[in-house]
Design an enzyme around this catalytic site. Structure first.
Site, mmCIF file in Angstrom:
data_model
loop_
_atom_site.group_PDB
_atom_site.id
_atom_site.type_symbol
_atom_site.label_atom_id
_atom_site.label_comp_id
_atom_site.label_asym_id
_atom_site.label_seq_id
_atom_site.Cartn_x
_atom_site.Cartn_y
_atom_site.Cartn_z
ATOM 1 N N ARG A 50 34.826 46.713 18.812
ATOM 2 C CA ARG A 50 33.818 47.130 19.798
ATOM 3 C C ARG A 50 33.037 48.310 19.257
ATOM 4 N NH1 ARG A 50 35.544 50.595 23.214
ATOM 5 N NH2 ARG A 50 37.359 49.404 23.883
ATOM 6 N N TYR A 103 8.755 42.685 32.132
ATOM 7 C CA TYR A 103 9.751 41.628 32.248
ATOM 8 C C TYR A 103 10.477 41.727 33.600
ATOM 9 C CZ TYR A 103 13.944 38.946 31.188
ATOM 10 O OH TYR A 103 14.960 38.039 31.230
ATOM 11 N N ASP A 175 9.545 48.557 24.952
ATOM 12 C CA ASP A 175 10.160 47.235 24.818
ATOM 13 C C ASP A 175 9.207 46.430 23.932
ATOM 14 O OD1 ASP A 175 10.896 44.563 25.093
ATOM 15 O OD2 ASP A 175 11.510 44.791 27.180
ATOM 16 N N LYS A 200 14.730 36.570 21.700
ATOM 17 C CA LYS A 200 13.400 36.011 21.585
ATOM 18 C C LYS A 200 12.990 35.856 20.110
ATOM 19 C CE LYS A 200 14.001 36.486 25.963
ATOM 20 N NZ LYS A 200 13.507 37.620 26.744
#
Ligand SMILES: *Cc1c(COP(=O)(O)O)cnc(C)c1O
Length: 389
Positions: A50, A103, A175, A200
């Protein structure tokens, strides 16, 4: 090193040293923990997966290079990156200024989840830089921008807004999902942090969900890195491998996305059944000049309003190659109706106010042959045209 070369080599240099195998591709390291010979000396710097693992490290270095950032951090999704960013850098009582056209999932995260923790969000039309400045309050900490925006393809001036932010000691976040690092590098324009949904363009093949944060400031990085581990919204090694693989063809793909999108934008903008096309590459786009200055290409996303002679729902149902689906940035063309799909979580009043009406369709132009895409749109227009006498 230039972009296309970095996108293939950075972060993935073969290990040619004694004991290395010279792998051309970074292996998918599945180990959750790493053995050590001494208590205070993790072997190769890794302790627990992690916190970090070699496959993720390769991806983080690659993405940092592509955005000209000092540091990269990978996450399980774009929204995992956004959540970590907010929890790492903001606290109860802080105020955030947000570009209103963004978004839908980001807006849902802000209004429905983070607002419950005492964070305050103001949505402004950031196409006009002065609107951002006049929204600054005593408790403002951060400015959240998306450019070009989703789904209206509006732009904001990253350089001008970052300058104002600096003067007020605020953090500017961009973003950069829609543009991809191939077409726009917000850190070069003065922003502090870049966020990506690697789901994306970076992944590029509609087969992996992921996110990333890119940053150069040491202090911001330390807080983000601490919280990447503390919160734990990290990607799997396999997901990291897929995004790494996707980035290698990003430059090639984006060139074709740009080419195809411009062709379709031109076709749609002269179409008798189309009211308006939103694409920053069109000279008629109100921010075309800013797009040319801020970006090196106009991207694969466009949106358009069909006029009253077409029922948008019928039109969507007639398409054969272009799939009716959420998401974007993959090799295949996708279309959606933001009002009922990607932006359904925004109230109708707000959608109407900013122009997300039922006749607005968002097209993620893929890298197919553009003539086939044009034909597909045309046959759907013809079949969904309302006969008027
Ligand atoms: C998809 C998307 C996100 C969210 O990313 P996920 O990977 O779906 O969590 C954020 N911003 C933009 C612009 C997006 O398109």
């Amino acid at each position: 090193m230039k972009f296309s070369t970095k996108a293939i080599h950075c972060g993935e240099e073969p290990n040619l040293k004694e004991g290395g195998y010279g792998d051309i591709v970074t292996p998918i390291h599945l180990a959750t923990t790493f053995a050590r010979t001494e208590i205070d000396k993790p072997t190769g710097g890794y302790e627990y997966a992690r916190t970090g693992n070699p496959t993720r490290k390769a991806l983080e270095r690659r993405l940092a290079e592509l955005e000209n950032a000092k540091y990269g951090l990978a996450f399980a999704s774009g929204l995992a990156a956004e959540t970590t960013l907010a929890l790492a850098l903001l606290k109860n009582g802080d105020h955030v200024i947000v570009f209103e056209d963004l978004y839908g999932g980001t807006r849902r995260l802000f209004d429905r989840t983070l607002a419950n923790f005492g964070l305050e969000f103001s949505y402004v039309d950031a196409t006009k830089t002065e609107n951002v400045e006049s929204a600054i309050k005593n408790n403002t900490k951060l400015i959240w921008l998306e450019t070009p925006t989703n789904p209206l393809l509006k732009l904001c001036n990253i350089k001008a807004i970052s300058k104002i932010a600096k003067a007020h000691n605020l953090i500017t976040v961009v973003d950069n999902t829609f543009a991809s690092p191939y077409l726009q590098n917000p850190l070069n324009l003065g922003a502090d942090i870049v966020v990506h949904s690697t789901t994306k363009y970076l992944g590029g093949h509609s087969d992996v969900v992921g996110g990333a944060i890119l940053v150069s400031n040491d202090e911001l990085y330390a807080k983000l890195k601490f919280n990447q581990n503390a919160i734990g919204a990290v990607p799997s090694p396999f997901d990291c491998f897929l995004v790494l693989r996707g980035t290698k063809t990003l430059a090639l793909r984006m060139d074709r996305h740009n080419y195809n999108a411009l062709k379709l934008a031109e076709y749609l903008s002269t179409h008798p059944l189309v009211e308006k096309v939103n694409y920053p590459g069109l000279k008629t786009h109100s921010q075309h000049t800013l797009a040319k200055k801020q970006m090196t290409g106009f991207g694969g996303m466009l949106s358009f309003y069909v006029n009253k002679k077409v029922n948008p729902k019928n039109f969507l149902g007639k398409l054969k190659i272009i799939a009716l689906a959420e998401s974007l940035g993959g090799v295949e063309s996708l279309i959606n109706q933001p009002a009922s799909m990607t932006h359904a979580s925004i109230t109708k009043e707000e959608r109407d106010r900013i122009g997300i009406t039922n006749n607005l369709l968002r097209l993620s132009v893929g890298i197919e042959d553009v003539e086939d895409l044009k034909e597909d749109l045309e046959q759907a227009f013809q079949k969904s045209k309302l006969i008027t006498c």
